[in-house]
Design an enzyme around this catalytic site. Structure first.
Site, PDB file in Angstrom:
ATOM      1  N   CYS A  71      -4.503  -2.675  -6.551  1.00 54.13           N
ATOM      2  CA  CYS A  71      -4.020  -3.623  -5.531  1.00 54.13           C
ATOM      3  C   CYS A  71      -3.498  -2.792  -4.371  1.00 54.13           C
ATOM      4  CB  CYS A  71      -2.930  -4.520  -6.106  1.00 54.13           C
ATOM      5  SG  CYS A  71      -3.384  -5.383  -7.626  1.00 54.13           S
ATOM      6  N   ALA A  73      -3.801  -2.580  -0.750  1.00 55.58           N
ATOM      7  CA  ALA A  73      -3.277  -2.897   0.581  1.00 55.58           C
ATOM      8  C   ALA A  73      -1.757  -3.065   0.540  1.00 55.58           C
ATOM      9  CB  ALA A  73      -3.936  -4.176   1.097  1.00 55.58           C
ATOM     10  N   GLY A  75      -1.710   0.062   1.945  1.00 57.08           N
ATOM     11  CA  GLY A  75      -2.312   1.381   1.904  1.00 57.08           C
ATOM     12  C   GLY A  75      -1.378   2.566   1.817  1.00 57.08           C
ATOM     13  N   GLY A  76      -0.078   2.347   1.832  1.00 57.00           N
ATOM     14  CA  GLY A  76       0.860   3.464   1.789  1.00 57.00           C
ATOM     15  C   GLY A  76       0.727   4.297   0.521  1.00 57.00           C
ATOM     16  N   LYS A  77       0.660   3.640  -0.621  1.00 56.81           N
ATOM     17  CA  LYS A  77       0.525   4.383  -1.880  1.00 56.81           C
ATOM     18  C   LYS A  77      -0.848   5.042  -1.973  1.00 56.81           C
ATOM     19  CE  LYS A  77       3.856   1.585  -4.499  1.00 56.81           C
ATOM     20  NZ  LYS A  77       4.139   0.580  -3.449  1.00 56.81           N
ATOM     21  N   ASP A  95      -8.755  -4.295  -2.945  1.00 59.53           N
ATOM     22  CA  ASP A  95      -7.960  -5.471  -2.605  1.00 59.53           C
ATOM     23  C   ASP A  95      -8.903  -6.653  -2.428  1.00 59.53           C
ATOM     24  OD1 ASP A  95      -4.829  -5.781  -1.660  1.00 59.53           O
ATOM     25  OD2 ASP A  95      -6.140  -7.408  -0.993  1.00 59.53           O
ATOM     26  N   ARG A 100      -6.362  -8.333   4.118  1.00 57.20           N
ATOM     27  CA  ARG A 100      -5.596  -7.163   3.664  1.00 57.20           C
ATOM     28  C   ARG A 100      -6.507  -5.940   3.528  1.00 57.20           C
ATOM     29  NH1 ARG A 100      -0.728  -7.612   1.245  1.00 57.20           N
ATOM     30  NH2 ARG A 100      -1.312  -6.186  -0.441  1.00 57.20           N
ATOM     31  N   ASP A 126     -11.613  -8.897  -7.930  1.00 59.28           N
ATOM     32  CA  ASP A 126     -10.437  -9.515  -8.541  1.00 59.28           C
ATOM     33  C   ASP A 126      -9.869  -8.505  -9.529  1.00 59.28           C
ATOM     34  OD1 ASP A 126      -8.564 -10.949  -9.973  1.00 59.28           O
ATOM     35  OD2 ASP A 126      -9.894 -12.632 -10.428  1.00 59.28           O
ATOM     36  N   CYS A 197       7.774  -4.623  -6.507  1.00 56.60           N
ATOM     37  CA  CYS A 197       8.986  -4.580  -5.689  1.00 56.60           C
ATOM     38  C   CYS A 197       9.849  -5.797  -6.016  1.00 56.60           C
ATOM     39  CB  CYS A 197       8.651  -4.505  -4.201  1.00 56.60           C
ATOM     40  SG  CYS A 197       7.525  -5.781  -3.607  1.00 56.60           S
TER      41      CYS A 197
END
Length: 260
Positions: A71, A73, A75-77, A95, A100, A126, A197
């Site tokens: 998953c 988007a 995209g930081g990780k 994604d 996204r 998915d 999160c």
């Protein structure tokens, strides 16, 4: 709790979970998060919540050749993974949302050199059904799943009004489906990191507990190192009231052993 038969409101629900800590935690989430500059292996810096890097560290990217970010988007990780992976490694970022995914592609193209981009595949599947098509294939899997994202909720009244305990339960069901699919796609001896999160144990430890129970013959819990955040039963959680504004981020790591 609220009167019997009535749905608890947001504050009541989380006050029951965090007791006297809740007001301070909520106040910390209402403030701006503590950001980190991600620059390793990038053309230009990318800024993200500093706590978001801890799940990637737990993934031990350097030890993986075939890596999956289920998953991905915004995209930081994915950038953190790309900046740490070895020269032979291949990264699949996924994604399902076209909007996204477009943002994800833009982030990757703006921050990564062509040589690294050539080893990244962007997909639109998915995530909860991934294990139906690829099994025992990846050395490393990151399942950073959609979640309640309470920090976003307390900062956006428009989204907060749509919160309910039922949504938290729905997200936990979805999260387990993604986690189970990622575990199916994981090679024996590989590492899967699950992260959110979210604050609720229902979306965090309870999801890992279900995997450990249903995949008892193969699933082994790993204890992620860390001096930041707080240990939970199965992982760690970084909360902004106790981590200089970072988080919330929950993460836990498992590996796949051979079935007996």
């Amino acid at each position: 709790m609220s009167k019997k038969g009535r749905r608890p409101d947001f504050d009541t629900y989380y006050r029951d979970l965090f007791k006297s800590r809740w007001e301070g935690l909520k106040q910390a989430m209402e403030a701006d998060s503590s950001h980190a500059e991600l620059s390793r292996g990038l053309l230009k810096p990318y800024y993200l919540d500093a706590a978001s890097l801890f799940p990637v560290r737990a993934l031990d990217v350097e030890g993986g050749v075939n890596i999956l970010d289920l998953c991905s988007a915004p995209g930081g990780k994915a950038l953190a993974i790309a900046g740490s992976m070895g020269p032979e490694a291949q990264l699949t970022v996924n994604d399902r949302s076209s909007q996204r995914r477009s943002r994800l592609r833009r982030v990757l193209e703006e921050h990564l050199e062509t040589g690294i981009l050539s080893r990244i595949t962007v997909t639109a599947h998915d995530a909860a059904r991934w294990g139906l098509y690829e099994q025992n294939l990846y050395d490393r899997v990151l399942a950073d799943v959609p979640c309640s994202s309470e920090r976003h909720l307390v900062q956006d009244p428009g989204h907060l009004k749509n919160w309910s305990p039922a949504r938290t339960r729905h997200l936990a069901v979805q999260a387990y489906a993604i986690l189970a699919a990622g575990f199916t796609a994981l090679k024996a001896g590989g590492i899967l990191v699950y992260s959110t999160c979210a604050l609720s144990p229902g979306e965090n430890d309870d999801v890992i507990a279900k995997l450990l129970k249903r995949q008892a013959s193969e699933c082994r819990l790993l204890q992620p190192d860390g001096t930041i955040g707080e240990a939970t039963e199965y992982g760690r959680i970084i909360l902004p009231d106790n981590a200089n504004g970072m988080g919330p981020i929950y993460y836990a790591a498992v590996t796949k052993a051979r079935a007996f």
